[in-house]
Design an enzyme around this catalytic site. Sequence first.
Site, PDB file in Angstrom:
ATOM      1  N   SER A   1      29.916  37.836  37.997  1.00 47.05           N
ATOM      2  CA  SER A   1      28.688  38.309  37.333  1.00 47.05           C
ATOM      3  C   SER A   1      27.453  37.654  37.944  1.00 47.05           C
ATOM      4  CB  SER A   1      28.736  38.002  35.840  1.00 47.05           C
ATOM      5  OG  SER A   1      29.841  38.632  35.247  1.00 47.05           O
TER       6      SER A   1
ATOM      7  N   ASP B   1      38.911  30.432  33.577  1.00 45.91           N
ATOM      8  CA  ASP B   1      39.457  30.041  34.889  1.00 45.91           C
ATOM      9  C   ASP B   1      38.764  28.793  35.457  1.00 45.91           C
ATOM     10  OD1 ASP B   1      41.036  32.261  34.698  1.00 45.91           O
ATOM     11  OD2 ASP B   1      39.870  33.481  36.085  1.00 45.91           O
TER      12      ASP B   1
ATOM     13  N   MET C   1      46.995  32.067  32.309  1.00 46.45           N
ATOM     14  CA  MET C   1      46.157  32.956  33.117  1.00 46.45           C
ATOM     15  C   MET C   1      45.638  32.208  34.349  1.00 46.45           C
ATOM     16  SD  MET C   1      43.970  35.449  30.658  1.00 46.45           S
ATOM     17  CE  MET C   1      44.588  37.076  30.285  1.00 46.45           C
TER      18      MET C   1
ATOM     19  N   ARG D   1      63.924  29.866  29.511  1.00 45.33           N
ATOM     20  CA  ARG D   1      63.217  30.941  28.814  1.00 45.33           C
ATOM     21  C   ARG D   1      61.759  30.931  29.276  1.00 45.33           C
ATOM     22  NH1 ARG D   1      67.727  31.648  27.625  1.00 45.33           N
ATOM     23  NH2 ARG D   1      68.663  32.095  25.586  1.00 45.33           N
TER      24      ARG D   1
HETATM   25  O1  F6P Z   1      38.847  35.723  34.735  1.00 47.87           O
HETATM   26  C1  F6P Z   1      39.333  35.442  33.489  1.00 47.87           C
HETATM   27  C2  F6P Z   1      40.674  36.102  33.279  1.00 47.87           C
HETATM   28  O2  F6P Z   1      41.073  35.785  31.975  1.00 47.87           O
HETATM   29  C3  F6P Z   1      41.753  35.757  34.298  1.00 47.87           C
HETATM   30  O3  F6P Z   1      42.330  34.498  34.099  1.00 47.87           O
HETATM   31  C4  F6P Z   1      42.693  36.905  34.109  1.00 47.87           C
HETATM   32  O4  F6P Z   1      43.499  37.105  35.230  1.00 47.87           O
HETATM   33  C5  F6P Z   1      41.763  38.033  33.890  1.00 47.87           C
HETATM   34  O5  F6P Z   1      40.576  37.512  33.350  1.00 47.87           O
HETATM   35  C6  F6P Z   1      42.294  39.120  33.008  1.00 47.87           C
HETATM   36  O6  F6P Z   1      41.398  40.173  33.004  1.00 47.87           O
HETATM   37  P1  F6P Z   1      41.498  41.413  32.015  1.00 47.87           P
HETATM   38  O7  F6P Z   1      41.058  40.948  30.664  1.00 47.87           O
HETATM   39  O8  F6P Z   1      40.568  42.394  32.606  1.00 47.87           O
HETATM   40  O9  F6P Z   1      42.928  41.839  32.000  1.00 47.87           O
END
Ligand code: F6P
Length: 366
Positions: free
Chosen positions: A117, A140, A182, A267
């Site tokens: 952004s 992130d 994530m 798991r």
């Molecule tokens: O950039 C932040 C984030 O949460 C990443 O860690 C993740 O891969 C992505 O956005 C997920 O994006 P969306 O919500 O578009 O699936």
Amino acid sequence: MTATLGILTSGGDCAGLNAVIRAATDAAALRGWRVLGLRNGHLGLLASPPDVVSLTADSVRSDLLRLGGTMLGTTTKGDPFNYPGPDGRNQDVSEQVRNALKALGITHLLVIGGDGSMRVFDRLLAPSQIPWVGVPKTIDNDVPGTEFAVGFITAVTFVGEALDRLSSTAASHRRIMLLEAMGRDSGFLALFGGVAGGADVILLPEFPYDIGAVAAHIKNITHDRPSPVLVVVAEGVLRPDQDRRRRGSVGPDIAAELEKLTGFDARSTVLGHVQRGGSPVAFDRLLASSFGVHGVELLARGETRKMVAWRGGVVSDLPMAEAVTGPRFVTASSPLVRTALNLGIYLGESVCAEPREAVPNGPAQA
Ligand code: F6P
């Protein structure tokens, strides 16, 4: 002319966005400015009439600080330089966005967003005279120039708490519990969350790993007996024996492979978007409050094209030109990497070699 601050959120949401909106609104209202919330990132500016909401100290009082998500809405779609037109062809609508800002009487703009952004708005606002400041946010934590972005520590806390819960069930069943966090390109969330939650193995997109070495590491720390083991993987790591990322979760495949190689039960849990939701933890509220206020202070001083940042434990700022060089990645010299290695955590092949030799009684070679 009364100063009018426009505030918008852009990119993926996270905890603490509302706390920034609240802080910036309060700081602007104290200066007698009018405040307009611009809805859905730049998309609200392409609507006719523009989709905006008036913000006042009264309207942001009390609960906004605590609420997850963003009251303004956000978007990860509709690149203004390649915007899907009615004929299906992409077009540049950036001029339309600038015109809408002008028509709304926006004299100052606060953009709360991630590194993508910041890049889009830097380009979009370059031909305009509107002073603007960016506030970094992302789970992130990959925006350059700031130690922390809003939302990151809340997500880290959640990953840590998920590991706490997995730890007790891992212990009861003497299992390998794998948690997928994530992080498509940068592994800060997996690294920080993994260290916070006592992981034995953390796999990041930045560092190649060897699945055989991971299994050997697990057998080594468990003395070859089924024992509780916590593995954290970032969603952006490759599956075993893959050289290109596919869509979908990597965790289940890695857990299955570790079960095969170690003979221990394994798991996997994929955390997904729960990492983005919820109320911000105290540190994110402090960060968001400091960032929102500092952003308005910069604008009030006549500054522009700056990003607020957290550096050395205090709020600060840097030229936007330095902030748009992202994303930022975990490197072998990142301080928490050293911490993790000295805790005996397996982080991948390239990072393990040197510190393992350098640390007496360090983790055994896998
Ligand atoms: O950039 C932040 C984030 O949460 C990443 O860690 C993740 O891969 C992505 O956005 C997920 O994006 P969306 O919500 O578009 O699936």
